[in-house]
Design an enzyme around this catalytic site. Structure first.
Site, short mmCIF file in Angstrom:
data_model
loop_
_atom_site.label_atom_id
_atom_site.label_comp_id
_atom_site.label_asym_id
_atom_site.label_seq_id
_atom_site.Cartn_x
_atom_site.Cartn_y
_atom_site.Cartn_z
N PRO A 77 5.30 2.35 2.81
CA PRO A 77 4.44 3.31 2.11
C PRO A 77 3.35 2.59 1.34
CG PRO A 77 6.50 3.00 0.92
CD PRO A 77 6.63 2.24 2.21
N SER A 106 3.57 7.68 1.84
CA SER A 106 3.51 7.54 0.38
C SER A 106 3.30 8.89 -0.28
CB SER A 106 2.35 6.61 0.00
OG SER A 106 2.12 6.64 -1.40
N ARG A 165 -2.62 -5.52 -12.75
CA ARG A 165 -3.38 -6.07 -11.64
C ARG A 165 -4.80 -6.34 -12.12
NH1 ARG A 165 -0.80 -1.17 -7.98
NH2 ARG A 165 1.35 -1.69 -8.55
N HIS A 249 7.42 -4.85 -4.08
CA HIS A 249 6.20 -4.03 -4.12
C HIS A 249 4.97 -4.84 -3.72
CE1 HIS A 249 5.62 0.16 -5.62
NE2 HIS A 249 4.35 -0.16 -5.42
N GLY A 281 7.22 -7.09 2.73
CA GLY A 281 6.57 -8.16 1.96
C GLY A 281 6.41 -9.44 2.73
#
Length: 354
Positions: A77, A106, A165, A249, A281
């Site tokens: 997602p 998502s 971020r 994530h 990932g």
């Protein structure tokens, strides 16, 4: 230019996206150590191929939650696909359908779940979600995707708050006004006034009790996404979930965690085959897929490469990304002496001493 590998798509996307959009999709938390290590960790794992085995025929098929996939790679997602391609998640869904694999939609998609299902009516889909403070809203979403034929709920558990971020903060990133959180249309008064974190992050008071609550309102399998330790893996089994996605994530939440491939083994060992374990990932090659399966993952999921494929050519770009991974996986599997996924095991793996 012919697209030969996934990094070709990455280069194309960086050249053709706006800086703000590129920074959004590529962002990691803080110093991006975990984001980068998700990729580097695969370089520390060596393959131990077996030779003189008959690999004249090979089969990449696998089953996930009882459903056959053409190969063990699905789509993670991720939000805002319309930032990458005008058809957004509908193009992603059609590509997944074409390759007979799973697309995890998502919650914060820029196409509605209804549009996604209409675009790929025969596709196999799970739905990613969080538990909101407004439990009625959460339940409403669950009922909606159930009715649309989604096959599982993927509960993201690593987002009580949004990771820091840096570039997104510097760019003051926000969704462009022509795009919307379409799954929430009609649930807010003015889109421009809505803080995105309202729909992205979970209720920070969420605990394992909410897993039982979800089980009480749905018969869909529940997959927990965001587990990185054996302790939480054991709790997931004890709470009756049907699967775990080992995930950090994409390195976008807590910087300094283990790369997902490094966390995989202890989680696989902890669940002892009682539930299926998946991973996302850092997957960029077919050899990466092979390494993850050898360490016990039933299937892997990719995120950013899907966005790169969208930027390149929409549905066809995503299909090409998936096809390249499928072809590379088949090649890596057969060059390692395996004819099918059942023959992949830990004997293929050696961790580098460097």
């Amino acid at each position: 230019m012919a697209m030969v590998c996934l990094t070709d798509f990455e280069k194309y996307a960086k050249e053709h996206l706006s800086k703000t959009a590129w920074d959004y999709f590529s962002a990691g938390a803080d110093e991006c150590c975990t984001r980068d290590d998700n990729l580097l960790a695969y370089k520390r794992i060596c393959l131990r191929p077996r030779v003189l085995r008959d690999v004249s025929e090979s089969d990449t098929r696998t089953t996930v939650q009882g459903t056959e996939f053409s190969f063990p790679v699905g789509i993670s997602p991720s939000a805002y696909h319309c930032l990458a391609w005008h058809e957004g998640e509908t193009a992603t869904a059609r590509a997944a359908e074409a390759l007979s694999t799973c697309y995890i939609t998502s919650t914060t998609s820029t196409c509605s779940v209804e549009e996604i299902v209409a675009a790929a009516p025969n596709g196999y889909r799970w739905f990613q979600m969080v538990v909101y403070q407004d439990r009625r809203l959460t339940e409403q979403i669950v009922r909606r995707v159930e009715a649309l034929g989604y096959k599982a709920l993927v509960l993201t558990v690593d987002m009580p708050y949004l990771g820091k971020r840096h570039n997104n903060i510097r760019n003051q990133f926000k969704l462009p006004p022509h795009l919307q959180f379409k799954n929430f249309n009609g649930l807010q008064k003015k889109q421009a006034t809505v803080d995105p974190k309202t729909y992205i992050t979970s209720d920070p008071s969420t605990t394992w009790k909410e897993v039982h609550w979800l089980q009480s309102i749905t018969s869909l399998p529940i997959i927990i996404k965001g587990i990185l330790t054996k302790e939480d893996a054991v709790l997931a089994v004890e709470h009756g979930v049907q699967g775990i996605i080992v995930s950090n994530h994409g390195g976008r939440q807590l910087d300094g965690t283990l790369a997902t491939i490094d966390a995989l083994t202890e989680i696989v060992d902890a669940v002892k085959g009682r539930i299926e374990v998946y991973l996302d990932g850092g997957i960029r090659t077919g050899s990466d897929v092979l390494k993850a399966l050898a360490l016990g993952a039933k299937c892997v999921f990719i995120g950013r490469p899907v966005v790169w494929g969208l930027v390149y050519k929409g549905q066809e770009g995503v299909r090409e990304v998936l096809q390249i991974l499928k072809d590379e996986f088949r090649l890596a599997m057969t060059l390692s002496g395996c004819r099918n996924v059942a023959e992949i095991n830990r004997n293929l793996i050696q961790f580098s001493k460097l």
